[in-house]
Design an enzyme around this catalytic site. Structure first.
Site, PDB file in Angstrom:
ATOM      1  N   GLY A  87      54.856  -2.842  20.152  1.00 11.76           N
ATOM      2  CA  GLY A  87      55.279  -2.867  18.841  1.00 11.76           C
ATOM      3  C   GLY A  87      55.894  -3.824  18.003  1.00 11.76           C
ATOM      4  CG  ASP A 105      57.531  -0.822  11.949  1.00 17.76           C
ATOM      5  OD1 ASP A 105      56.567  -0.667  11.013  1.00 17.76           O
ATOM      6  OD2 ASP A 105      56.956  -1.677  12.926  1.00 17.76           O
ATOM      7  N   GLY A 140      57.766  -6.656  20.676  1.00 20.88           N
ATOM      8  CA  GLY A 140      57.560  -6.602  22.125  1.00 20.88           C
ATOM      9  C   GLY A 140      56.792  -5.539  22.733  1.00 20.88           C
ATOM     10  N   GLY A 147      53.331   0.943  25.378  1.00 21.96           N
ATOM     11  CA  GLY A 147      53.189   0.911  24.052  1.00 21.96           C
ATOM     12  C   GLY A 147      53.499  -0.633  23.731  1.00 21.96           C
TER      13      GLY A 147
END
Ligand SMILES: *[C@@H]1O[C@H](CO)[C@@H](O)[C@H](O)[C@H]1NC(C)=O
Ligand SMILES: *[C@@H]1O[C@H](CO)[C@@H](O)[C@H](O)[C@H]1NC(C)=O
Ligand SMILES: *[C@@H]1O[C@H](CO)[C@@H](O)[C@H](O)[C@H]1NC(C)=O
Ligand SMILES: *[C@@H]1O[C@H](CO)[C@@H](O)[C@H](O)[C@H]1NC(C)=O
Ligand SMILES: *[C@@H]1O[C@H](CO)[C@@H](O)[C@H](O)[C@H]1NC(C)=O
Ligand SMILES: CC(=O)N[C@H]1CO[C@H](CO)[C@@H](O)[C@@H]1O
Length: 710
Positions: free
Chosen positions: A428, A539, A431, A426
């Protein structure tokens, strides 16, 4: 020793056919005759002898509608009687007496009356001695054991004391009582120590909303689920105001719980409890042991390294040294080391409060004191361990730290865990996330923060806050690494990926979607309202809501705004990096765009968009591509849904138009309605009009349980 289960009691009562609720003066109930049992006239309660062990019986009042029957009160919980020739007798002088094996009196009401008395089991579970004119001479409601029933008063003289365990009914360690300052408290009273654990001792009663002046000292529960006490403490059960069978019980694990009876399943359900974090109950793990809590496995006790459990079936007895304590003295110094136990709190008295100026000084003092007081060593913050040179020591330290659930890793460890940061899972805010396997084979998601501008001390302070968070709908953080310029976070790995992945792959049926919406609201509500520090997520989006193997929602990436040392940017107008930093386009509240005050309501807004996306299967990003350069693009999804609702004659019409076609018509209309209704409240322009996430969770939950008509 053989312990008889409650199941036996059931047989006991069902074979009895005494249909009376009254014992006249001069007669008695025998332990040998199961039919010598009182049944209240409504059939809800019984009073008679029950077996509590090998040839051990107690006289008890039980609730008979549950399966197995529920013990509510006992005359002789601490002195069980023999199964032969024991009896409860109402003497002619008005005394009610329990005799063991035909001779010893083990319990008595100590009543005397010249008028003719009778013993009666009333329809509310109260066992009374009454005169022929119905004057109460004695009642079991005045001397509860561990249970309070509706309309039974808790008073200065009537406290609740837990039983020793679920199967041993004798008096245990926990007590609900009115203290001398008129405040209702919970006390742990162990064999050698006692301490109050609720309300928290560091809090003044007034700060806990208690009054210390009302001498009335009474508390009362009603059948609707409301409890109120003269010191100002009150609560309502989650199923208030349904009129149900209820009981408030001081449980053997130190928690005070309200139960309500489910007529269908014939079982009791918890509808309120006083202690949310079970490890804050004192004494539960005993001496020389540590308590930790996990949202799935629940509370566990661990012995400190070098100690072993005294009785594996009874952790309250704690742990005893597994080594020869005489080896650890000043006279025969052994190689020793101190072990750091992060995020561990010890309670109780301090052996010696002394000002020290350095860690070294503290350790030296500790060593000297420890030489003569081994048993209290764990009331200090550092714990002694043998031999720092011992290669086992490193392993031991890891064991201890992982027992506390949170640890510091070295960069080398994490590099090796991820095989050199190879498998990216992933990317995001702040990082890249890699999959890795830790030394103990746990699979972890390891996030390498790219904006490592924050100083070490600051980073550690924040990480400690985040590490304390513990909620079933938040991803678990296992540890971190701070080394030179490196800043990494170690999380539990979620095999099933994110909500975004699952929506995309169409793996979520309606039930799961609704549950994810509820879980996400709960996780965020915890961040907003229940944390030690107020934490905004900033977020919220489907990529940051992960799903465990049961498709339970786990909010990820919270607290990052604290770690990334982001400039406050109060006047961030026109900064092109603004949106990247503050959230994700499509999910951002208008406050960001209009540069208004940022509150928890920005997360509420994003949550609303996520819910609309879950219902409709349409991402706000996809919707906005049509209409780009405008400020508040995500309004498109909201406007689209609102328009459909406005122009539809009935809800069935608009639901059909907006619902995700991937659901293939398999959904619950009333749940779609409530979700959309709540989501639209969440995305209102005026942040003050949006509900809080705990209100959202409550609305969804109460809809699901059909508890309160709204
Ligand atoms: C119940 O606990 C008490 C107190 O610890 C103990 O003395 C008694 O033996 C226990 N009874 C049973 C049946 O285990
Ligand atoms: C004391 O508590 C009782 C019972 O809750 C209440 O009725 C009474 O008003 C209280 N008295 C004062 C002075 O607050
Ligand atoms: C505490 O420790 C200090 C230093 O060893 C000692 O001088 C003092 O007497 C101790 N106090 C108590 C109350 O034990
Ligand atoms: C935005 O961020 C990028 C990469 O971090 C940087 O190169 C750029 O200068 C930033 N732009 C502004 C306006 O700050
Ligand atoms: C729809 O959901 C509601 C509330 O969750 C529930 O009461 C109802 O039984 C469900 N209807 C169907 C048809 O499953
Ligand atoms: C869509 C998906 O990844 N499903 C997986 C969720 O986790 C369970 C248990 O690990 C797997 O069996 C599913 O395939």
């Amino acid at each position: 020793m053989h312990v008889f289960s409650l199941f036996l009691f059931l047989l006991f009562f069902s074979t009895s056919f005494a249909a009376t609720d009254t014992v006249p003066e001069g007669s008695s109930l025998s332990v040998e005759k199961p039919s010598d049992t009182l049944i209240s006239s409504n059939g809800d309660f019984s009073a008679g002898f029950i077996q509590v062990g090998d040839n051990a019986f107690c006289f008890a009042v039980c609730f008979t509608r549950s399966n197995p029957p529920t013990v509510l009160w006992m005359a002789n919980r601490d002195v069980p009687v023999n199964g032969k020739a024991s009896r409860l007798s109402l003497w002619k002088n008005g005394n009610l007496v329990l005799t063991d094996a035909g001779e010893t009196i083990v319990w008595t009401t100590a009543t005397v009356s010249s008028s003719n008395l009778h013993l009666k089991l009333r329809n509310d579970g109260n066992l009374l001695l009454l005169t022929s004119k119905h004057t109460v001479v004695w009642q079991s409601f005045d001397s509860p054991t561990d249970t309070l029933l509706p309309d039974q008063k808790l008073t200065e003289r009537a406290s609740l004391v837990s039983s020793r365990s679920a199967t041993n009914f004798s008096s245990g360690f926990y007590k609900l009582y009115f203290d001398n300052d008129n405040v209702l408290r919970l006390l742990y009273k162990g064999p050698t120590l006692s301490s109050v654990y609720w309300p928290e001792s560091w809090r003044l009663p007034i700060d806990a909303g208690r009054s210390t002046y009302n001498v009335t000292k009474t508390a009362l529960l009603d059948s609707f689920g409301r409890f109120s006490s003269s010191d100002g403490f009150h609560f309502r059960s989650t199923d208030y105001p349904n009129k149900l069978y209820r009981r408030l019980k001081m449980d053997p694990d130190g928690n005070l719980r309200l139960y309500s009876f489910n007529q269908e399943t014939k079982t009791w359900q918890v509808t309120w409890q006083v202690i949310p974090q079970p490890c804050t109950v004192h004494g539960i793990c005993g001496a020389n042991s540590m308590c930790s809590n996990h949202h799935v496995t629940g509370r566990t006790c661990h012995c400190l390294k070098g100690f072993r459990v005294k009785d594996p079936n009874d952790w309250t007895q704690g742990c005893v040294p597994h080594f020869d304590p005489s080896l650890f003295s000043c006279q025969s110094p052994q190689p020793m080391a101190f072990l750091h136990l992060p995020t561990t709190e010890s309670y109780g008295y301090d052996l010696n409060v002394t000002r020290v100026t350095s860690l070294k000084e503290c350790q030296d003092l500790c060593l000297r004191l420890w030489a003569f007081e081994l048993s209290t060593i764990f009331l200090v913050w550092f714990f002694l361990l043998r031999s720092s040179k011992n290669p086992e020591a490193v392993e031991q330290q890891k064991h201890l730290l992982s027992a506390t659930g949170f640890q510091r890793f070295t960069y080398a460890e994490l590099k090796s865990a991820t095989k050199g940061f190879r498998e990216e899972v992933g990317r995001g805010a702040g990082g890249v996330v890699y999959k890795g396997t830790l030394y103990d084979n746990r699979v972890a998601a390891i996030k390498r923060l790219s904006e490592a501008t924050q100083g070490e001390a600051e980073f550690l302070a924040e990480i400690r806050t985040i590490g304390m968070l513990n909620h079933m709908n938040l991803i678990d953080m296992w540890g971190y690494c701070v080394e030179g310029k490196h800043r990494l976070l170690v999380y539990e790995y979620m095999e099933n990926g994110s909500l975004a992945d699952n929506l995309f792959s169409n793996a979520l049926d309606w039930k799961r979607r609704f549950n994810v919406a509820l879980g996400t609201a709960r996780g965020l509500a915890y961040l907003h309202e229940e944390c030690l520090e107020w934490i905004l997520h900033c977020d919220v989006k489907p990529q940051n809501i992960l799903l465990d193997s049961d498709f339970e929602a786990k909010v990820a990436d919270f607290g990052l705004s604290k770690l990334l040392n982001r400039d406050d940017g109060g006047n961030g107008n026109g900064n092109s990096n603004f949106s990247r930093i503050r959230g994700t386009r499509g999910y951002m509240a208008p406050e960001w765009v209009y540069n208004l005050r940022i509150t928890s309501k920005v997360d509420v807004y994003s949550y609303g968009i996520v819910v609309l996306e879950m219902v409709s299967g349409r991402s706000p990003m996809e919707m906005q591509s049509l209409e780009n350069s405008r400020g508040i693009e995500q309004r498109r999804l909201v406007t689209w849904v609102t328009e459909k609702i406005k122009h539809a004659p009935t809800s069935a019409f608009w639901i059909e138009e907006i619902i995700d076609p991937n659901l293939e018509g398999e959904y619950n209309v009333s749940e779609v309605e409530i979700l959309v209704k709540v989501a639209l409240q969440c995305v209102q322009d005026d942040m003050n009009q949006r509900p809080s996430l705990s209100q959202v969770a409550e609305m969804l939950l109460s809809h699901q349980n059909k508890l309160l008509p709204r």
